[in-house]
Write an enzyme that holds these catalytic residues in place. Structure first.
Site, short mmCIF file in Angstrom:
data_model
loop_
_atom_site.label_atom_id
_atom_site.label_comp_id
_atom_site.label_asym_id
_atom_site.label_seq_id
_atom_site.Cartn_x
_atom_site.Cartn_y
_atom_site.Cartn_z
CB SER A 1 -8.18 3.69 2.86
OG SER A 1 -7.22 2.88 4.03
CE LYS B 1 -4.18 1.86 2.50
NZ LYS B 1 -4.98 1.71 3.51
CB SER C 1 -8.56 0.80 5.78
OG SER C 1 -9.27 2.13 6.14
#
Length: 454
Positions: free
Chosen positions: A131, A56, A155
């Site tokens: 997210s 990420k 997330s």
């Protein structure tokens, strides 16, 4: 798609071929937006020799851009590896690909990224969740065999549920946050997204453990979970009935069928209620926004990141750099956080939110003192359309069943249990006592096998 467990047995030549295959797939499916732009132009040799794991865009990888999918960090190159990246490299794994995300991990749709939105691989008109939507979409579409994400209020678990993969958030402090760009320091936790529970355990074992570089790291004994995985334990599971009743029909029916299968396989099921989940949302967004307003104050155009050119003095540079660099959702949360920390409202909002947090943790502990695991939804619905959520409040409520786990500092995992008539995934969430990830992964593996054999 090859699993992480299988790839760890590959020769160097097979790993190189795997990376070439993944790189080609990423270019062919660029429209998904799973990876940020700069990855697709990187030389494969820059990723190291190990088995590829997607990362990420808020986890530091030395000499890679680290932007948190924000305009304000464009051009910033990380000077060091996060502790989780160091652990990957020590265990024949290597970072491979920057996954898209909501800007600064603030969102539930992966649509607030500076690079553009990520699409759900099963239906491109639907959100992948957020997210860590890029991480989930990459794993679910075969662009990555496994991925690291971060989970502040769901997330990792929510996008895993929307995309149909396994999303595992360890207990707070179990995995080092050193090198993770901070959003909410008391809630953030690095997690894993994988194709199955066994892979989640393998990757978790690599990144978990005490780290003296992280002051919030839990200095308690850690034993690898993957070698001891046991799907045959007959656990006592608390089903949070009032939360299941709050889901839509597709999710509710899938979860009720799953509960029946657990009963048929010898699990002891008890029914419990937790407090109204909207209280969790209020407490979470006050605490998270307050911490975000402090953490994001460092992005001022002086030390690193993007600096506005439209300024005549220092004050104007601060204002313009932040106004131009942050997106709407990030600005909204900074303003909310600044408001609740202000002298007139600190006691009225922030202190009350912290008291609510303590109460939430206490309620979880009461249930887990009597049961091995908690069973509840991940999200109220399946993946929704990009235009279905009209207001910020509606978006915040999409995390209604995941944020309390972060507030309590517990471990949670999202496991696929079915699909609706349109082929969209439905997952169940299992929650464990703090630092009892072995029981959590045992239960998740058992659930996964029950679903496969139904």
């Amino acid at each position: 798609m090859v699993t992480l467990e299988e790839a760890l047995k590959f020769s160097k030549e097979e790993i190189i071929n795997l990376k070439k295959e993944l790189n080609q797939k990423a270019k062919e499916q660029k429209h998904l937006g799973a990876y940020v732009e700069q990855f697709l132009d990187k030389d494969l040799s820059e990723s190291g020799d190990g088995v590829p794991v997607a990362i990420k865009d808020n986890i530091s990888v030395k000499d890679w851009e680290l932007t948190c999918a924000s305009k304000i960090l464009q051009g910033y190159v990380a000077p060091y590896d996060a502790s989780v990246i160091t652990n990957l490299r020590k265990n024949n794994l290597s970072p491979f690909g920057r996954c898209n995300m909501d800007e600064f991990a603030m969102g539930s749709t992966s649509a607030t990224s500076f690079y553009g939105k990520t699409l759900n691989p099963h239906d491109n008109t639907k959100v992948p969740g957020g997210s860590s939507g890029g991480s989930a979409a990459a794993v679910a579409s075969g662009l990555a065999i496994a991925s690291l994400g971060s989970d502040t209020g769901g997330s990792v678990r929510q996008p895993a549920a929307f995309c149909g993969c396994v999303g595992f958030k360890p207990s707070y402090g179990r995995v080092s946050r050193y090198g993770l760009a901070a959003y909410s320091s008391s809630l953030d936790q690095i997690g894993v997204l994988t194709q199955n529970v066994k892979d989640a355990a393998i990757l978790y074992d690599v990144i978990a453990g005490y780290d003296e570089k992280d002051s919030t790291s839990a200095n308690i004994a850690f034993e690898p979970t993957a070698p001891k995985l046991n799907a045959n334990k007959k656990l006592k599971i608390a089903v949070i009935k009032n939360y299941i009743d709050q889901t839509n029909d597709d999710v509710k029916q899938a979860l009720l069928k799953t509960i029946d299968m657990l009963k048929a396989n010898g699990y002891e099921i008890v029914y419990k209620d937790l407090m109204d989940s909207t209280f969790d949302v209020a407490a979470y967004y006050i605490i998270a926004a307050a911490e975000a307003s402090a953490n994001l104050s460092r992005y001022d155009g002086v030390r690193y990141g993007r600096r506005s050119e439209k300024c005549d003095n220092l004050s104007q540079m601060y204002i313009n750099s932040r106004s131009e660099g942050f997106g709407e959702e990030v600005k909204r949360r900074i303003l909310l956080g600044t408001f609740v920390l202000s002298s007139g409202y600190y006691d009225a909002y922030y202190i009350k939110a912290q008291k609510a947090r303590r109460f939430i943790k206490q309620k979880y502990e009461e249930i887990l003192n009597d049961c091995d695991l908690i069973f509840m939804p991940v999200a109220p619905s399946v993946a929704f359309g990009f235009n279905d959520v009209k207001t910020p409040i509606q978006m915040y409520l999409e995390d209604v069943f995941t944020i309390s786990v972060n507030l309590a500092g517990l471990g949670g995992i999202s496991v696929p249990v079915g699909k609706n008539e349109n082929g969209l995934n439905i997952s169940a969430q299992l929650i464990c006592k703090a630092y009892d990830e072995q029981t959590l992964l045992d239960g998740a593996l058992s659930l996964e096998e029950i679903i496969k054999n139904k």
